[in-house]
Design an enzyme around this catalytic site. Sequence first.
Site, PDB file in Angstrom:
ATOM      1  CD  GLU A 150      -2.874  -2.104   0.035  1.00 13.39           C
ATOM      2  OE1 GLU A 150      -1.679  -2.444  -0.100  1.00 13.39           O
ATOM      3  OE2 GLU A 150      -3.347  -1.791   1.141  1.00 13.39           O
ATOM      4  CE1 TYR A 209       0.537  -5.995   1.347  1.00 18.97           C
ATOM      5  CE2 TYR A 209       0.804  -4.807  -0.732  1.00 18.97           C
ATOM      6  CZ  TYR A 209       0.492  -4.816   0.621  1.00 18.97           C
ATOM      7  OH  TYR A 209       0.117  -3.655   1.245  1.00 18.97           O
ATOM      8  CG  ASP A 235       3.591  -4.525   4.092  1.00 19.21           C
ATOM      9  OD1 ASP A 235       3.830  -5.211   5.118  1.00 19.21           O
ATOM     10  OD2 ASP A 235       3.165  -3.353   4.163  1.00 19.21           O
TER      11      ASP A 235
END
Length: 352
Positions: A33, A116, A134
Amino acid sequence: MNFQNEIIKWYKVNKRELPWRNTTDAYVIWLSEIILQQTRVEQGLPYFNKFLANFPTVSSFAAASEIQVLKLWQGLGYYSRGRNMLFTAKQVVDMHHGAFPVQYDELVKLKGIGEYTAAAISSFSNNEAKAVLDGNVFRVLARYFGIEEPINSTAGKKIFTALAQSLIENEQPALYNQAIMEFGALQCKPKSPLCHSCPIQLGCYALKNKKVDVLPIKLKKVKVKKRWFNYFVGISDGHILTKQRSPGDIWQQLFDFPLIETDEQPSLNQADFIKKVKNEFGEDVKITLVSEKKHLLTHQIIYVQFFALDNYIINFNLKTDIKSVLLEEFEDLPHPKVISDFIDVYIKTNQI
């Protein structure tokens, strides 16, 4: 038509096989990520593989030096991400005894992990019902539901967050989050989306109203700053001049060359520029322009000139920020991409 069901059905047929999708290990998911923030999958995948090979556990990551991390990160940009990752790894070792947290409320307390990323890690590793938001998800939601509030406005973020969270309720969080992110990346693309083959085209507001190219709406970016970097490359007896960039500016703690920054592009006929060069490298110094390049950052354009130095003198006692290191040592240090590109093209090929 059920929006979520159609997205998941599409995903099961069209998803890419990516290594972080075959694990619930929060550390591995965190690596992917952070590396993929502001980065395309094709560009980020080799970096993910390098980091996982070098640091198979969060404890091994925490034991790394900043130089090691930045060297592995070299070329990805946004170097604060790499520094934050090292800090986070140390936090996990200190606060969680090396067990990477899987709960949203614990994840958001870690450095470099925002809402997020915490949602992504908690849903993919722990199936927690936290919706990811996102750029891909913003785009799908804005187009399908016809949301014209800017995605980067305070009001817009509230609207999108509430909608995204309502859509994930009663779903399989890990599966649905992966599905809508992938749908945005491959089907509902920023440019030239595949509307003709879209499984949810009948319910899409943007397609019906000819607003596919308009949505999502984003507030204008801040003004781009222009800077002129004039680098001086001094090589002698297998050594090269280098310096480490200071905190508080771009590329902090990375290594580049001695630099004179100017307000505009200088020429070799400018008396004030030549005076600055002689003050740095001695009255008898000779300089030759080797290369010019424009380097684009998010909010800055850097106009770079590389000058080769000849007949120069450096007083290292006065100019303590400049060091002379072996070429082999210099290549092993972490550099901004514009410097590593110059090394590959000119120094490794002995063109300077």
